[in-house]
Design a protein around this motif. Structure first.
Motif, short mmCIF file in Angstrom:
data_model
loop_
_atom_site.label_atom_id
_atom_site.label_comp_id
_atom_site.label_asym_id
_atom_site.label_seq_id
_atom_site.Cartn_x
_atom_site.Cartn_y
_atom_site.Cartn_z
N UNK A 142 -15.23 -9.26 -0.39
CA UNK A 142 -13.99 -10.01 -0.55
C UNK A 142 -13.36 -9.76 -1.91
N UNK A 143 -14.18 -9.67 -2.95
CA UNK A 143 -13.65 -9.42 -4.29
C UNK A 143 -13.06 -8.02 -4.37
N UNK A 144 -13.71 -7.05 -3.73
CA UNK A 144 -13.17 -5.70 -3.74
C UNK A 144 -11.85 -5.64 -2.98
N UNK A 145 -11.75 -6.42 -1.91
CA UNK A 145 -10.50 -6.47 -1.16
C UNK A 145 -9.35 -6.92 -2.05
N UNK A 146 -9.59 -7.88 -2.91
CA UNK A 146 -8.55 -8.35 -3.84
C UNK A 146 -8.11 -7.22 -4.78
N UNK A 147 -9.08 -6.47 -5.29
CA UNK A 147 -8.75 -5.37 -6.20
C UNK A 147 -7.95 -4.28 -5.48
N UNK A 148 -8.31 -3.99 -4.24
CA UNK A 148 -7.57 -2.98 -3.48
C UNK A 148 -6.16 -3.46 -3.22
N UNK A 149 -6.01 -4.73 -2.88
CA UNK A 149 -4.67 -5.28 -2.63
C UNK A 149 -3.76 -5.09 -3.84
N UNK A 150 -4.30 -5.22 -5.02
CA UNK A 150 -3.49 -5.08 -6.23
C UNK A 150 -3.00 -3.65 -6.43
N UNK A 151 -3.70 -2.69 -5.85
CA UNK A 151 -3.30 -1.29 -5.99
C UNK A 151 -2.23 -0.88 -4.98
N UNK A 152 -2.02 -1.69 -3.97
CA UNK A 152 -1.06 -1.34 -2.92
C UNK A 152 0.36 -1.67 -3.37
N UNK A 153 1.33 -0.86 -2.99
CA UNK A 153 2.73 -1.18 -3.30
C UNK A 153 3.12 -2.54 -2.74
N UNK A 155 5.59 -3.57 -1.15
CA UNK A 155 6.21 -3.61 0.16
C UNK A 155 5.31 -3.05 1.27
N UNK A 156 4.01 -2.91 1.01
CA UNK A 156 3.09 -2.38 2.02
C UNK A 156 3.00 -3.34 3.21
#
Length: 213
Positions: A142-153, A155-156
């Motif tokens: 879940x924590x890694x998911x948060x970090x990945x979300x921050x890398x997405x544009x 408007x994804x």
């Protein structure tokens, strides 16, 4: 002024306690390493390790929840290593590639450094190490998911779902490698060809690109 004069004497005991805790933790790890090398992992008990460090079993459990916990840094340190590696990836790198490369940079050194520190590539210890890594990586999906979300544009589309899928796929790949390596060793297979973790991420990317025009 009187309050200021009291502060050093008040903080000194806390600092001393922390140093004593670190010393006890170090003695437990070093004692465990010696005993694992001499008796094997299964042949060493928590009581043996505690006695080697001249502490009680009760004290041991204040520092570690099991003898398996001695084999790797705690989950917080493992994740911090992954987080640092991910933060160092190029901003324009594809999210899946960034996560795979970060995990690649973080996963292998933990098992290797543990076995090197013990001084013996003992099979029973290596099996426990790989199992412990599986648990560690599962714990922070879940924590890694948060970090990945921050890398997405920004408007994804379905950014939260996309981040969860990327994080889950990458961590599942690491778990698959660790389980496969353990199974191969148990069956007496000798690993040949590319290192398994980079190859597994290649397979993941191939799956992801299947069906693309």
């Amino acid at each position: 002024m009187a309050e200021a004069r009291r502060m050093p004497s008040e903080t000194a005991p806390a600092g001393l306690r922390e140093r004593k805790k670190e010393e006890t933790r170090r003695l437990l790890r070093e004692g465990a390493a010696r005993l694992f090398a001499e008796r094997g992992f299964e042949g060493t008990t928590v009581a043996d390790i505690a006695a080697c460090a001249n502490v009680s079993v009760r004290t041991f459990f204040r520092y570690f929840d099991s003898k398996e916990a001695l084999l790797l840094p705690d989950g917080i340190k493992v994740f911090a290593h992954v987080e640092d590696a991910l933060a160092g990836r190029p901003a324009d790198e594809e999210p899946l590639d960034a996560v795979c490369n970060a995990l690649l940079a973080a996963a292998e050194p933990f098992a290797a450094s543990t076995l090197t520190a013990l001084g013996h590539p003992l099979e029973d210890i290596e099996n426990v190490v790989t199992g412990r890594l599986v648990q560690a990586f599962s714990a922070f999906e879940e924590r890694l998911t948060v970090l990945v979300r921050r890398r997405l544009p920004a408007d994804t589309p379905d950014a939260d779902l996309r981040a969860a899928v990327i994080a889950g796929a990458a961590l599942s790949t690491v778990r698959a490698v660790l389980r496969t390596r353990r199974a191969r060793r148990a069956s007496g297979m000798t690993e040949t060809g590319p290192a398994p973790l980079p190859r597994a991420f290649e397979i993941l990317r191939e799956i992801g690109s299947a069906g693309r025009p």
